[in-house]
Motif scaffolding. Structure first.
Motif, PDB file in Angstrom:
ATOM      1  N   VAL A  76       0.843  -1.205   0.000  1.00 44.34           N
ATOM      2  CA  VAL A  76       0.000   0.000   0.000  1.00 44.34           C
ATOM      3  C   VAL A  76       0.874   1.250   0.000  1.00 44.34           C
ATOM      4  N   LEU A  77       1.856   1.290   0.883  1.00 42.20           N
ATOM      5  CA  LEU A  77       2.729   2.459   0.996  1.00 42.20           C
ATOM      6  C   LEU A  77       3.570   2.667  -0.262  1.00 42.20           C
ATOM      7  N   ASP A  78       4.061   1.585  -0.844  1.00 47.80           N
ATOM      8  CA  ASP A  78       4.843   1.697  -2.080  1.00 47.80           C
ATOM      9  C   ASP A  78       3.987   2.261  -3.219  1.00 47.80           C
ATOM     10  N   THR A  79       2.749   1.763  -3.315  1.00 49.42           N
ATOM     11  CA  THR A  79       1.832   2.231  -4.367  1.00 49.42           C
ATOM     12  C   THR A  79       1.475   3.697  -4.141  1.00 49.42           C
ATOM     13  N   PHE A  80       1.195   4.053  -2.903  1.00 54.93           N
ATOM     14  CA  PHE A  80       0.860   5.429  -2.521  1.00 54.93           C
ATOM     15  C   PHE A  80       1.978   6.395  -2.913  1.00 54.93           C
ATOM     16  N   LYS A  81       3.215   6.023  -2.596  1.00 54.18           N
ATOM     17  CA  LYS A  81       4.348   6.912  -2.901  1.00 54.18           C
ATOM     18  C   LYS A  81       4.559   7.043  -4.410  1.00 54.18           C
ATOM     19  N   LYS A  82       4.226   5.978  -5.143  1.00 54.09           N
ATOM     20  CA  LYS A  82       4.368   6.023  -6.598  1.00 54.09           C
ATOM     21  C   LYS A  82       3.404   7.040  -7.205  1.00 54.09           C
ATOM     22  N   ASN A 116       5.709  13.514   1.644  1.00 52.64           N
ATOM     23  CA  ASN A 116       6.516  14.700   1.336  1.00 52.64           C
ATOM     24  C   ASN A 116       8.019  14.518   1.489  1.00 52.64           C
ATOM     25  N   ASP A 117       8.433  13.504   2.240  1.00 52.95           N
ATOM     26  CA  ASP A 117       9.860  13.319   2.505  1.00 52.95           C
ATOM     27  C   ASP A 117      10.406  12.143   1.693  1.00 52.95           C
ATOM     28  N   ASP A 118      11.163  12.471   0.663  1.00 54.43           N
ATOM     29  CA  ASP A 118      11.703  11.423  -0.205  1.00 54.43           C
ATOM     30  C   ASP A 118      12.761  10.567   0.486  1.00 54.43           C
ATOM     31  N   LYS A 119      13.257  11.028   1.614  1.00 55.75           N
ATOM     32  CA  LYS A 119      14.286  10.272   2.333  1.00 55.75           C
ATOM     33  C   LYS A 119      13.695   9.243   3.303  1.00 55.75           C
ATOM     34  N   MET A 120      12.399   9.351   3.594  1.00 58.23           N
ATOM     35  CA  MET A 120      11.772   8.393   4.512  1.00 58.23           C
ATOM     36  C   MET A 120      11.476   7.093   3.774  1.00 58.23           C
TER      37      MET A 120
END
Length: 419
Positions: free
Chosen positions: A229-235, A399-403
């Motif tokens: 879910v989180l991977d898809t969301f960030k995509k 918002n944080d690409d490093k997280m």
């Protein structure tokens, strides 16, 4: 002349008496809400007109900010100072929290007279009650898990409206290559979470959604499905534009209306914006369930909590407000403007468009199948402390690409324990 003067004096006296009599019954309702955008403002004005038609004075207490956070901050200060409005837009578990403070009025008299128990779905009626007594009037049912699409943008890109997340990214890539913004988004935490919960529902299904986001089950929050879910969301984030941070939701909708962007993941209040702009479903824009969620329904029920008042005339006006909110005429007018569907069962939907008819059908069907789920982003599912903590982490991850996904998942699981 003397006779004429006596007649005029007598008429004036009668008029004054009539006004005085009316003043005894007419009261003032101060209503706190955050319906300030185009479609929402039209919907609010319909309620104002109804009350004014009954002789009452409407005192508008509108606080801008689509998620209602600003409004709740103002409301708390007003209640603490002993100056609560007659009604305030509050919903979900927050209703129970306010009722527990002892500041809400019992409106069972109105509810019984208007037979609310027989015209409201139990899942909605239960949210409107505290210890068995009605303390709020429901206005509508919003479906949150919608995907809004621009026909013009999709035609230009040669893209197909997606039904799952794989198709979503194929369409997004085509829109991007056509020089368009693939996903219209506004950078506010409730908007981030609106997208997140649609991804969670589409990737994991209704059972996973309930376990992870309603029951806050730790195994579900830390498991493999939540990772996906989180991977898809960030995509999805990669297909938004650089100006998204801080943008209001209705401005994101305007991008789809103008054909500048192809898609928006947003509740059906967005439809009110399309309608206010003179756009027609099917001809100008598309409404479909968010990818993978066609057999599920994330609901958000707007409602007005009624606060304890001392003035009899104002209490009468408050009761008339509650009755007006649930009246079939207002339910039709309001929801046609707002983009939502009536909360009353058995309403005639002849004037409603295909998006609303699909929503109404799916609302009833998912209630029977068990895939009708409350929106976390819109305060329907869990207590505000936990909801706020989880939303903050989700927005931070967005918002944080490093997280990393792993860090975000651990932080969400920890936030779910917030009391």
């Amino acid at each position: 002349m003397k006779t004429l003067s006596k007649t005029l004096i007598a008429r004036a006296a009668l008029a004054t008496a009539a006004l005085a009599a009316g003043a005894v019954h007419a009261g003032e309702v101060e209503v706190l809400h955050w319906w300030t955008s185009g479609g929402e403002a039209k919907a609010a004005s319909a309620l104002k007109a109804t009350l004014q038609g009954q002789g009452h004075t409407w005192k508008d207490f509108a606080v801008a900010g689509g998620g209602g956070d600003n409004a709740m901050t103002v409301l708390k200060s007003r209640v603490v100072s002993g100056n609560a409005p007659a009604a305030a837009q509050i919903k979900g578990p927050a209703l129970q929290e306010w009722a527990a403070e002892g500041v809400l009025a019992n409106i069972d008299g109105v509810a019984k007279a208007e037979k609310w128990d027989s015209v409201l779905p139990p899942v909605v009626a239960n949210v409107m009650k505290y210890k068995g007594n009605y303390i709020a009037a429901p206005v509508n049912v919003h479906r949150v898990n919608w995907l809004w699409t621009s026909n013009e943008a999709f035609k230009k890109a040669g893209a197909k409206v997606p039904t799952n997340w794989d198709e979503f990214f194929v369409a997004a890539e085509k829109l991007k290559k056509a020089g368009l913004i693939a996903v219209a988004h506004g950078g506010q935490n409730w908007q981030d979470f609106t997208t997140f919960e649609s991804v969670a529902l589409g990737v994991g299904g209704a059972d996973f959604y309930k376990k992870a986001l309603v029951q806050l089950d730790q195994a579900s929050l830390t498991g493999a499905t939540m990772t996906k879910v989180l991977d898809t969301f960030k995509k999805v984030k990669g297909y938004t534009d650089k100006n998204a941070p801080g943008r209001d939701w209705n401005l994101a909708t305007a991008m789809v209306i103008k054909g500048e962007a192809g898609m928006q993941l947003m509740g059906d209040w967005a439809k009110g914006e399309f309608q206010a702009a003179g756009k027609k479903p099917g001809a100008d824009f598309g409404c479909s369930a968010a990818p993978g969620t066609a057999k599920s329904f994330t609901f958000n029920v707007d409602s007005f909590a009624m606060f304890k008042l001392k003035n009899d005339a104002n209490i009468k006006a408050q009761n008339d407000l509650a009755a007006a909110i649930m009246s079939p005429a207002f339910q039709e007018t309001f929801n046609l403007n707002k983009g939502s569907i009536p909360v009353r069962l058995g309403m005639d939907l002849a004037k409603f468009d295909d998006c609303a008819k699909l929503s109404a059908k799916d609302f009833v069907d998912t209630a029977k199948s068990g895939s009708l789920v409350p929106s976390v982003a819109h305060g329907m599912a869990i207590p505000s402390a936990a909801a706020g903590a989880i939303q903050d982490v989700v927005s931070q991850f967005w918002n944080d690409d490093k997280m990393s996904t792993k860090d975000a998942q651990a932080k969400i699981a920890a936030a779910a324990k917030t009391k």
